[in-house]
Design a protein around this motif. Structure first.
Motif, mmCIF file in Angstrom:
data_model
loop_
_atom_site.group_PDB
_atom_site.id
_atom_site.type_symbol
_atom_site.label_atom_id
_atom_site.label_comp_id
_atom_site.label_asym_id
_atom_site.label_seq_id
_atom_site.Cartn_x
_atom_site.Cartn_y
_atom_site.Cartn_z
ATOM 1 N N TYR A 87 8.748 29.904 17.216
ATOM 2 C CA TYR A 87 9.586 28.892 16.590
ATOM 3 C C TYR A 87 10.332 29.524 15.419
ATOM 4 O O TYR A 87 9.862 30.494 14.822
ATOM 5 N N ARG A 95 4.861 28.440 20.525
ATOM 6 C CA ARG A 95 4.911 27.698 21.778
ATOM 7 C C ARG A 95 3.861 28.275 22.718
ATOM 8 O O ARG A 95 3.806 29.480 22.933
ATOM 9 N N SER A 136 8.862 24.446 29.125
ATOM 10 C CA SER A 136 9.419 23.414 28.255
ATOM 11 C C SER A 136 8.437 22.855 27.238
ATOM 12 O O SER A 136 8.845 22.404 26.167
ATOM 13 N N GLU A 187 6.359 18.442 23.452
ATOM 14 C CA GLU A 187 7.686 19.071 23.495
ATOM 15 C C GLU A 187 8.266 19.062 24.903
ATOM 16 O O GLU A 187 7.540 19.157 25.893
ATOM 17 N N GLY A 188 9.594 18.959 24.976
ATOM 18 C CA GLY A 188 10.253 19.151 26.265
ATOM 19 C C GLY A 188 10.798 17.884 26.883
ATOM 20 O O GLY A 188 11.545 17.133 26.253
ATOM 21 N N GLY A 243 9.015 13.528 24.551
ATOM 22 C CA GLY A 243 9.666 14.807 24.745
ATOM 23 C C GLY A 243 10.446 15.172 23.500
ATOM 24 O O GLY A 243 10.176 14.667 22.402
ATOM 25 N N ASP A 244 11.441 16.040 23.651
ATOM 26 C CA ASP A 244 12.210 16.524 22.497
ATOM 27 C C ASP A 244 12.871 15.386 21.730
ATOM 28 O O ASP A 244 13.497 14.499 22.321
ATOM 29 N N ASP A 247 14.729 14.647 17.475
ATOM 30 C CA ASP A 247 15.117 15.253 16.209
ATOM 31 C C ASP A 247 13.839 15.476 15.395
ATOM 32 O O ASP A 247 13.081 14.534 15.167
ATOM 33 N N PRO A 248 13.552 16.715 14.967
ATOM 34 C CA PRO A 248 12.325 16.968 14.208
ATOM 35 C C PRO A 248 12.212 16.137 12.934
ATOM 36 O O PRO A 248 11.111 15.914 12.422
ATOM 37 N N ARG A 284 17.631 14.600 31.391
ATOM 38 C CA ARG A 284 16.861 15.493 30.521
ATOM 39 C C ARG A 284 16.175 16.589 31.339
ATOM 40 O O ARG A 284 16.078 17.738 30.900
ATOM 41 N N SER A 340 16.848 20.655 31.025
ATOM 42 C CA SER A 340 15.764 21.599 30.810
ATOM 43 C C SER A 340 15.785 22.706 31.858
ATOM 44 O O SER A 340 15.601 23.886 31.536
#
Length: 264
Positions: free
Chosen positions: A28, A42, A93, A100-101, A109-110, A112-113, A174, A178
């Motif tokens: 990361y 990851r 992913s 995540e993913g 899944g993914d 915005d952090p 999505r 991916s």
């Protein structure tokens, strides 16, 4: 161990297949000490399944697993994609955790952090509540407001349910994004593999996903796609186009094979 002290015990980890990821794929972009001192990187999951189906896909296609490149989509309540080159995972992913993913049954899944900070500051949610919602109330369930079961959503979509329709559209888009991203790790594309409960049994999800991937020369044969359900494996691509295979996973068999290899 007390009763059978001489009996070998074997643990097969879902993360182990992804230990072949290069550093640029598993790291990361966070301060180095978080990786060095705390293992923030990851790891990936569903490795046992991705490993098994890539070997089976090579067998079905008459290719050597040691000289072939695959995109793999494991789709169930948990979902992940994987790029497999010469029998080794090169990217996947899922990350530090299975959140995540891809959009999944109940996982977001993914995102915005900074969503955690936004929800905490605007709604006063605790870290525990945010974590619970993203893991247990999101994904297909959250988008549809109905269910995390793809079978129920496909049925509701046919009846015009807008939430179910949206959930399926987001899921497939999505997933296609991916898979396109995973292709960065491949020197060539010998085929796309669908597996897992949804991947093995939903012609709709397969066709809608592939429709987003025309740049990869992927196209589905409708009759073959409809036929490959309930454990039936095989190719579902149109003649002359890039290979697409439905391959039922068998993680128990892969664990047994790994166990035998270790004991030998």
């Amino acid at each position: 161990m007390t009763v059978y002290p001489q009996l070998p015990q074997v643990a097969v980890f879902d993360t182990s297949f992804h230990q072949s990821l290069p550093e640029h794929a598993y790291r990361y972009a966070v301060p180095e000490h978080l990786y060095r001192d705390h293992g923030v990187r990851r790891y990936g999951f569903h490795g046992t399944s991705h490993r098994y189906v890539s070997h089976r896909a090579a067998e079905i296609a008459g290719l050597s697993i040691g000289d072939s490149s695959w995109l793999s989509a494991h789709l169930g309540n948990g979902c992940s994609t994987c790029a497999i080159v010469d029998g080794q995972s090169r990217d996947t992913s899922m990350g530090l955790t299975p959140l995540e993913g891809l959009a999944m049954g109940t996982r977001s899944g993914d995102i915005d952090p900074n969503l955690h900070s936004h929800l905490a500051s605007t709604l006063g949610w605790s870290l525990e509540e945010i974590t619970r919602v993203l893991n247990s109330e999101s994904g297909l369930k959250g988008l549809s407001g109905l269910s995390n079961d793809m079978r129920a959503l496909e049925q509701a979509r046919e009846q015009g349910h807008p939430g179910a329709t949206l959930a399926i559209e987001v899921f497939c888009y999505r997933l296609a994004k991916s898979l396109a991203a995973m292709s960065c790790a491949l020197p060539q594309l010998d085929g796309l593999i669908f597996t897992g409960g949804i991947g093995e049994n939903s012609p709709l999800i397969r066709s809608k996903t592939v429709a987003h991937l025309k740049l990869f020369d992927l196209a589905i044969d409708k009759e073959a796609n409809a036929r490959c359900i309930r454990g039936i494996a095989g190719p579902i691509h149109k003649y002359g186009h890039t290979r697409i295979l439905v391959v039922p996973t068998n993680e128990e068999r892969q664990i047994a094979l790994d166990t035998l290899a270790l004991l030998n």
